[in-house]
Enzyme design. Structure first.
Site, mmCIF file in Angstrom:
data_model
loop_
_atom_site.group_PDB
_atom_site.id
_atom_site.type_symbol
_atom_site.label_atom_id
_atom_site.label_comp_id
_atom_site.label_asym_id
_atom_site.label_seq_id
_atom_site.Cartn_x
_atom_site.Cartn_y
_atom_site.Cartn_z
ATOM 1 N N CYS A 7 168.320 12.586 114.073
ATOM 2 C CA CYS A 7 167.198 13.457 114.440
ATOM 3 C C CYS A 7 165.956 12.578 114.559
ATOM 4 C CB CYS A 7 167.033 14.604 113.437
ATOM 5 S SG CYS A 7 166.689 14.084 111.741
ATOM 6 N N ARG A 13 166.872 17.656 109.685
ATOM 7 C CA ARG A 13 168.102 18.105 110.354
ATOM 8 C C ARG A 13 169.296 17.187 110.146
ATOM 9 N NH1 ARG A 13 165.249 18.447 116.001
ATOM 10 N NH2 ARG A 13 164.176 16.713 114.963
ATOM 11 N N ASP A 123 163.447 21.718 115.426
ATOM 12 C CA ASP A 123 162.802 20.921 114.376
ATOM 13 C C ASP A 123 162.075 21.866 113.413
ATOM 14 O OD1 ASP A 123 161.278 19.221 112.858
ATOM 15 O OD2 ASP A 123 160.546 18.046 114.557
#
Ligand code: 4NP
Length: 154
Positions: A7, A13, A123
């Site tokens: 990420c 994440r 996000d």
């Protein structure tokens, strides 16, 4: 076989995906056969634990992310890993741009291959608690499909 999740910051994440996939693989008795890691395209959080909100949300579902430390993607990863899965298209673009010619890793967008409805994991960094739950929901579902695929590759 080795899988790397990527990420932006490697604190929300991709650490979640690392923890969830490792947990699911261990439950299937595949923990020794498939290695899982995560990294970020950015370097701001290198060496840090996952975000406290990420750790808390994961802990409530039984995933312990406390041993993870953020790292930045580097050229060597493209030969160390068989499969590199990006959380969003921006991450994938950065990976494609830095992939060394002839490197062995297969690159893809995590959700495009395994889930269907959404193709990016949003996000959660600048949002509220609900974002962290959505990240977990998407990642748990996609990892269930990924485990099936990885079993087929062994
Ligand atoms: P991640 O989330 O890419 O899922 O780890 C983010 C973490 C930190 C930042 C952005 C996204 N940041 O800008 O510091």
């Amino acid at each position: 076989m080795r899988v790397l999740f990527v990420c932006l910051g490697n604190i929300c994440r991709s650490p979640t995906a690392e923890g969830v996939l490792r947990h699911q693989l261990q439950a299937e008795g595949l923990g020794e056969l498939i290695e899982v890691a995560s990294a970020g395209t950015g370097d701001w959080h290198v060496g840090k634990q996952p975000d406290s909100r990420t750790r808390r949300a994961a802990q409530l579902r039984g995933y312990d992310l406390s041993q993870q430390r953020a790292q930045q993607v580097k050229a060597g990863h493209f030969n160390d890993y068989d499969l590199i899965l990006a959380m969003d298209k921006s991450n994938l673009g950065h990976l494609r741009a830095m992939q060394p010619a002839g490197a062995k890793a297969e690159l893809d967008l995590f959700l495009r291959r395994y889930e269907g409805a959404l193709d990016e994991v949003p996000d959660p960094y600048y949002g509220g608690e609900q974002g962290f739950e959505q990240v977990l929901d998407l990642i748990e579902a996609a990892c269930r499909q990924l485990v099936i695929e990885l079993k087929g590759r062994l």
